[in-house]
Every structure is written in C-alpha cells, then in structure tokens.
Design a protein around this motif. Structure first.
Motif, PDB file in Angstrom:
ATOM      1  N   UNK A 181       6.303  27.598  38.429  1.00 56.44           N
ATOM      2  CA  UNK A 181       7.683  28.013  38.687  1.00 56.44           C
ATOM      3  C   UNK A 181       7.925  28.208  40.181  1.00 56.44           C
ATOM      4  N   UNK A 182       7.009  28.898  40.841  1.00 58.67           N
ATOM      5  CA  UNK A 182       7.163  29.143  42.277  1.00 58.67           C
ATOM      6  C   UNK A 182       7.114  27.842  43.068  1.00 58.67           C
ATOM      7  N   UNK A 183       6.223  26.953  42.664  1.00 62.00           N
ATOM      8  CA  UNK A 183       6.121  25.668  43.344  1.00 62.00           C
ATOM      9  C   UNK A 183       7.409  24.870  43.182  1.00 62.00           C
TER      10      UNK A 183
ATOM     11  N   UNK B  76      -2.993  32.101  31.923  1.00 61.50           N
ATOM     12  CA  UNK B  76      -1.910  31.176  31.579  1.00 61.50           C
ATOM     13  C   UNK B  76      -0.608  31.612  32.242  1.00 61.50           C
ATOM     14  N   UNK B  77      -0.370  32.915  32.254  1.00 63.74           N
ATOM     15  CA  UNK B  77       0.849  33.422  32.896  1.00 63.74           C
ATOM     16  C   UNK B  77       0.823  33.111  34.392  1.00 63.74           C
ATOM     17  N   UNK B  78      -0.314  33.330  35.054  1.00 62.59           N
ATOM     18  CA  UNK B  78      -0.419  33.025  36.486  1.00 62.59           C
ATOM     19  C   UNK B  78      -0.150  31.539  36.753  1.00 62.59           C
ATOM     20  N   UNK B  79      -0.750  30.685  35.918  1.00 62.85           N
ATOM     21  CA  UNK B  79      -0.594  29.248  36.144  1.00 62.85           C
ATOM     22  C   UNK B  79       0.850  28.800  35.964  1.00 62.85           C
ATOM     23  N   UNK B  80       1.514  29.314  34.916  1.00 68.01           N
ATOM     24  CA  UNK B  80       2.908  28.916  34.693  1.00 68.01           C
ATOM     25  C   UNK B  80       3.800  29.490  35.785  1.00 68.01           C
ATOM     26  N   UNK B  81       3.536  30.733  36.187  1.00 64.56           N
ATOM     27  CA  UNK B  81       4.307  31.313  37.288  1.00 64.56           C
ATOM     28  C   UNK B  81       4.096  30.519  38.580  1.00 64.56           C
ATOM     29  N   UNK B  82       2.884  30.019  38.779  1.00 64.49           N
ATOM     30  CA  UNK B  82       2.615  29.196  39.965  1.00 64.49           C
ATOM     31  C   UNK B  82       3.441  27.914  39.924  1.00 64.49           C
TER      32      UNK B  82
ATOM     33  N   UNK C  62       0.455  29.441  45.584  1.00 66.94           N
ATOM     34  CA  UNK C  62      -0.961  29.297  45.936  1.00 66.94           C
ATOM     35  C   UNK C  62      -1.716  30.611  45.750  1.00 66.94           C
ATOM     36  N   UNK C  63      -1.076  31.728  46.048  1.00 65.32           N
ATOM     37  CA  UNK C  63      -1.732  33.025  45.832  1.00 65.32           C
ATOM     38  C   UNK C  63      -2.040  33.252  44.353  1.00 65.32           C
ATOM     39  N   UNK C  64      -1.107  32.862  43.472  1.00 69.20           N
ATOM     40  CA  UNK C  64      -1.343  32.990  42.033  1.00 69.20           C
ATOM     41  C   UNK C  64      -2.491  32.086  41.585  1.00 69.20           C
TER      42      UNK C  64
ATOM     43  N   UNK D 255      15.793  25.314  37.468  1.00 65.91           N
ATOM     44  CA  UNK D 255      15.981  26.762  37.502  1.00 65.91           C
ATOM     45  C   UNK D 255      14.668  27.473  37.200  1.00 65.91           C
ATOM     46  N   UNK D 256      13.610  27.063  37.903  1.00 62.45           N
ATOM     47  CA  UNK D 256      12.306  27.678  37.665  1.00 62.45           C
ATOM     48  C   UNK D 256      12.262  29.162  38.050  1.00 62.45           C
ATOM     49  N   UNK D 257      13.081  29.657  39.002  1.00 57.46           N
ATOM     50  CA  UNK D 257      13.072  31.109  39.238  1.00 57.46           C
ATOM     51  C   UNK D 257      13.511  31.910  38.007  1.00 57.46           C
TER      52      UNK D 257
END
Length: 712
Positions: free
Chosen positions: A331-333, A323-329, A342-344, A303-305
C-alpha cells in the motif's frame, strides 16, 4: 454463492417424517405411498382432510415433500397447481387487519378489562394461523423456483422468486419489520431475497440482477446480519466484475444528504467497506475474501492509502503480523511512500520473521532499485530472492535477476572509482541478459537493456533492443519511441531521429505528445533550424492552453501530476533556444514565465547563469551556477560550468575537484571530460589531459541530444 447454496440446501433438504398444521400432525408415509402411485389428488385430499388445509396449503406441503425426496420434476407438477393470487387474496385481509398495531382499538379506560383481554387474545392467536398459511404457500412458490433452477429454467425461476417477494409486499404492506413473523416464514423470505439476483445472473439478465440486488438491500426484509452480508458481498463482486455499468441508485432510493456513488467501482468499495465495518464491530465473522476484493477495488483506483487504513483498523490476530506488514508495504509503495514501505519490509524480512519471503524480497529490491543510495541494499535482497526462487517459484528467478540488474545499475552510478563502476555495470548487464533468458518477450527487461547499453555508449546493441521493444509493444508505448530517437541522435542521425519522432506523434494521443514535441524541437536545433524549433514550441504552448481549458480552472493534484504537457518545460526549452541565438530579451521573458510555474529550479538558474556569462557578467553567472548546485547537488551542467569558470580564474585544484564530482555523477558528460582535460593541461599533466580530451572526443561522437536517463 457456493457457500450460500450449501447453507440454503442444508435447511431445505432436511427430511420431514410428519406433517403438522392447525395443531394436528400426521405421518408422511401414507401420503408418500399415494404420490409414488401418481395419485396427487388423493394425496392432496388426504392432507386437506387430515390437517384442515385449503387447496394451496395442501399443494405446498406435497410439493415440499417431493422436493425433499429429490423428485424435482414431481415437485414442479405439484407446485404448478398453486394459485398464488388466490392465496394472497385470502391471506391479505386477515394478516393486515390483525398484524397492524393500529387495528387494535385504543378505547378509553372505561372499557371492560375482560373485553380488552379477549380482544388481545384474538389479536395474538389469529395472525399466527394466517402467518402459518402464508409461510406454507410462500415456501411452496420459493421451492418451485428452486426446482426450476435445478432444471435450468432460470428466467421462470426468477419470475416465481419475484412473485414470492411481491406477495410478501402485499401481505405485509408495512414491511415485515413491523410484524412478529414466524421463523419459517422469515427463512423463506430471506432465501428468496438472496436467490433472486443469482437467478437473474444465471439467466444472463444482468440488468434485472442489478435491480434485484438493490431491491434486496433497500427494502425492509428483516434479514439477519449474515444473510445481508452475503448479499452485500455478492453485489460488490458483481459490480466489480460484471462489466455492466449500473449507474447510481434511482432518486427514490436516495436519502437527502447521503453519499451517492457515481459508478460501479465506488459502489462496490462502499459495500465492501460497510462489510469491513461490520467485521470490526463483531456483527459478522471474518471473511478474508472481503479484504481480497477490497484490495483489488482500491488498487484499481490507486487508493492504496485507504486500504492501508482499513488494514490498520483490523483487530490483532485477524491477519498474521507479517502478512499485515507485507500488504501495508504494498500500500505504501503504491502511494509513493517508499521509505515507509521499506521499513515495513525490513521488519518482515528480519532473520526472526520471514527472511526468505520471495514476494517481500522482490518488492524490497524494487524499492531499492529506484534510489542510488539504497541500491547496495537492494542487491542483497535481489540475490536472496534469486537463491529462493526454487520449485514452484522458479519462474520468479527472472524477476529477481531483473531487480538485481537494476540495483547494480543504480549502484554503479555512486561508485567511488572508475574501475568499480565499470565492474558493477558489467555485472548489471549480465544480470539483465540472464533475466531475459527467462522472459524473452518481457518488454520491461528489453527496454532496460536498451537504456543500459545506451548509457554505456554501446549504441548498436542499444538500437537493437530499442527496435525490439517497439516490436514487442506494438509501438504503443511512448518511451520506446523516445529511446529510439535518442539513440539515433547519439549516432548523429538527426534527420532519421526526427522521422521517428514524427511517426511516434502520429501514433500518440494529443495530451501525450509533450515529450515528443520537445525532442523534435531539440532535433531541429541540432540541424540548425531554430525557426522550425520555435514553431514547434509555439505548438506546444497551444497544447498547454488547450489542456488547461479541458481540465478547467480547478484541478486536483493527481491531474496536475498526470499532465503530459508541462508548461514549465516548454518555457525553459524556449529560454535555452533563445539563449543559443543570443536573444537575451526573449530569454528573460521566457525565464519569467517559467518562474511563475516553478519558482526555485536549478535548470532556470543554470540558464540565467549562461545568459550572464555570455553578457560578460562573470560574477553573476558564477553565483547563479553555485546557487543551482546548492539547490540541486546532483545537477551536473552547473558543476561543469563552475569548473570551467574556476579554471579560467586560475583556481585549478578547486576546478579539478568540482569537475571530478560532476563525472562521478555523470561519467559520460563530454563537457566535463573536456574541461577536466584543459585543467590538467594548465596544470602540466599532459598525459592525464590527453586521456580526458580523448574521452571527450569519443563521447562527442555518441552524445544524444537529451540524457538517456531522462526517459526513466
């Protein structure tokens, strides 16, 4: 609980230099002297006389003094003399009578105002005395539990801690939320509520610990936000890692219309999300471990979304933006949203941010390795990751080399020239070989090497890696058996490939057998046993029906995606089989059934085109092939037959272009080489024709019954 223990001990271990009760104070030195001499009774008498205390209250004060002095065993000897039940019986009537708002008479306005003031004064003063007595006795029993805990007698400690909470329930039957209690009493209650589940865990009684956590959170103990948050976090961690399946709370604790978690994981996620909401509302301080546990819990159930939504709701400054961008990336992956991920990562890896972040580089390379047109970008990320894998991160160099090999392998497939493709493929193999030197038993690298060698038709090397992969995984992974069977089929060892498939079927669960059964049917066709192949497909259809019944008529999307036996592929396989036997009526029936599963499909259009071509309906066949190519531009079989038909119609330049495009996508397609050779022959380029036909002949000797790419 280490932080919680420190919090509790800091309150318990404050040295008290005097006793105060009933408006009187006395120094502790005289009492300490008597205790040092072992005269507990004399010390007790001194306290009772000096402070007007009863037996239990005096013992509680003495025990607290011994505990604060570090004499745990001495404190336990003093606490053992407390009769909690007798104390409750004395405390219960007075507290209940005076703390209950209904006990104050609501007499008429004719009552004398002075009598009202006197009654109000009595109401205000009497509970305070009773609460002080309750606080002394309950603190004594709580400290007795702490003493037993320090001596390793966890079950006894838990029982005494339970006695404290039971006593609170009897003394305050309406709950302490309805009463103004003194701070000391509230601290004792809060500490006992927090300690009890920890004691049951230390006693290895996880079922009682579960009950204690639920009692702590469901009863009205008047806990402050920090204490409640500590209990909620500890309970969530317990649910995640205890290994005990708790089940939902009892029916008595459930509220009509409220969400009831079905298992440990759901309940833990619910608790952690409640904590996150408290953090966002400023009720408690930011605790990074809450997010860590929530990441783990939501990742376990894919449930990464939901996790990404939690991250987006955090206030700026809680997490560093990178750090937020990397963790969100991540999650999206995990949710399959690779473009957003990839944009993040591109933002995170910008030269003004963290261009050398190893984890972000590896994730970006992995995402790029799954797309032909991003592969070149992935090569750059992977190379930077290899360069930065130094020192303590040196072990990740193998991961970087693996990503580099995968990206190069994908890049080779979109190369503009044969020379460039060959060079890049060679580099891809070198990278994977280098990666396996770092991780010799890494099953993923072994499998990828097997596929790479197989696609380049180095079948001996591919066979060696396929066998090694099965050894490393213990034969537990389906794709290893499929790779081995395909390599054997490419070596024209069809009977051995079928034996491998049968062995894999014996080791595979029923719902996972679909790909193996389809492979077996194709092997039977290759051995000129079409009736056996039809029987295999019938078994596959029966498996489809059984699978549908097991899931029921209503299925969620994730179940549909996870089906291992896909009905569309079964009907399409049967259509191809009947097509090879020229049973056109059966082909039409199978195509109709397949279209009910998937209306628009390049594979179905291709099969329909082949049927029309065999019937002599050339224009219909050509239209079907063209539609298949328009629907899926990278679908090679239709491109090959378009080229073949155009060459027969005399459109040699167009045919050559179409066939060359097919070979750009799939350089090892023997039919494309054959028809391109025939086009060159018709066009008078004999040398080119010879080269193409020779390539087709070599590839025919090593052509698998399915593309090696179908395994990935």
């Amino acid at each position: 609980m280490a932080d919680d223990d420190t919090h509790n001990q800091s309150q318990e271990c404050t040295t008290v230099r005097e006793f105060c009760a009933n408006g009187v104070c006395m120094k502790t030195t005289d009492v300490e002297a008597k205790l040092d001499e072992g005269n507990i009774q004399e010390a007790e008498s001194s306290l009772r006389e000096g402070l007007s205390l009863n037996f239990e209250e005096a013992r509680a004060l003495l025990g607290r003094l011994e505990y604060q002095r570090g004499n745990v065993e001495g404190a336990l000897r003093v606490f053992d003399g407390i009769d909690l039940q007798a104390a409750i019986q004395r405390l219960q009537p007075s507290v209940n009578e005076n703390s209950n708002p209904c006990s104050v008479s609501s007499s008429s306005s004719n009552n004398n105002s002075s009598s009202n003031k006197k009654r109000r004064a009595n109401r205000d003063s009497q509970p305070a005395v009773s609460q002080h007595a309750a606080s002394l006795v309950l603190e004594g029993v709580y400290l007795k539990a702490k003493s037993l805990q320090k001596l390793g007698r966890f079950t006894e400690a838990a029982q005494d801690c339970t006695n404290v909470l039971d006593a609170v329930g009897r003394i305050f039957p309406q709950g302490i939320l309805n009463v103004q209690v003194e701070n000391r009493l509230q601290e004792t209650v809060s500490q006992a509520v927090e300690l009890l589940p920890e004691l049951w865990k230390q006693a290895d009684n996880y079922q009682e610990a579960m009950s204690a956590y639920r009692r702590a959170l469901l009863h009205l103990w008047n806990l402050n936000n920090d204490c409640c948050a500590r209990i909620q976090k500890a309970f969530a961690v317990f649910l995640l890692h205890s290994g005990l399946e708790a089940g939902p709370p009892s029916l008595g604790a459930q509220i009509d219309g409220a969400y009831v978690p079905k298992n440990n994981l759901e309940e833990a996620i619910l608790l952690l999300m409640v904590l996150m909401r408290k953090i966002q509302q400023g009720m408690i301080q930011w605790d990074p471990s809450v997010m860590d546990h929530l990441m783990y819990a939501l990742s376990v159930c894919s449930q990464t979304p939901v996790l990404s939504k939690q991250l987006e709701e955090l206030k700026p400054g809680v997490f560093h933006r990178i750090d937020r961008w990397n963790i969100l990336a991540l999650c999206c992956s995990g949710a399959g949203q690779n473009k957003a991920a990839l944009n993040l990562l591109r933002k995170s890896l910008h030269k003004h941010e963290r261009p050398d972040d190893l984890t972000a580089l590896l994730l970006a390379a992995k995402i790029c390795s799954e797309d032909f047109y991003l592969a070149a970008e992935g090569v750059a990320y992977a190379q930077r990751a290899i360069d930065n894998a130094q020192g303590v991160d040196g072990h990740l160099k193998g991961v970087g080399l693996r990503m580099l090999g995968l990206c190069l392998g994908k890049q080779a497939k979109v190369s503009s020239s044969d020379f460039e493709r060959s060079r890049i493929q060679s580099e891809a193999l070198k990278s994977l070989d280098a990666a396996i030197s770092f991780e010799q038993d890494n099953a993923d690298i072994i499998f990828e090497l097997g596929v790479q060698y197989a696609e380049q038709r180095n079948l001996n090397a591919a066979l060696r890696y396929a066998k090694k992969y099965i050894d490393v995984t213990g034969g537990s992974v389906l794709k290893g058996w499929r790779l081995l069977a395909l390599i054997l089929s490419a070596q024209q060892r069809f009977s051995e490939a079928e034996l491998v498939t049968d062995a894999a079927l014996d080791e595979t669960a029923k719902w996972d057998q679909g790909p193996l059964l389809r492979l077996k049917a194709k092997l039977q066709i290759s051995q000129s046993r079409p009736m056996d192949a039809i029987e295999t497909y019938r078994y596959l259809l029966a498996l489809v029906q059984a699978q549908r019944k097991s899931f029921g008529p209503v299925r969620i999307d994730s179940q549909v995606e996870d089906d291992k036996v896909k009905e569309f592929e079964v009907w399409h396989g049967l259509a191809n089989l009947y097509s090879s036997l020229s049973h056109w009526k059966d082909v039409e029936i199978c195509l109709k059934k397949a279209r009910e599963m998937k209306q628009y499909s390049a594979e179905l259009l291709h099969t329909e085109g082949f049927m029309c071509q065999e019937r002599g309906e050339i224009q219909k066949a050509l239209s079907a092939y063209i539609n298949a190519s328009l629907l899926e531009p990278s679908y090679v079989p239709s491109k090959v037959l378009i080229g073949a038909m155009l060459s027969k119609m005399g459109s040699l330049p167009v045919a050559r272009t179409v066939l060359s495009d097919a070979l750009r996508i799939e350089p090892t397609n023997r039919k494309a080489w054959y028809y391109l050779g025939m086009v060159h022959k018709e066009d008078g380029r004999i040398a080119d024709a010879t080269d193409c036909l020779q390539a087709a002949s070599i590839l025919e000797e090593s052509d698998p019954i399915e593309s090696f790419r179908s395994i990935l």
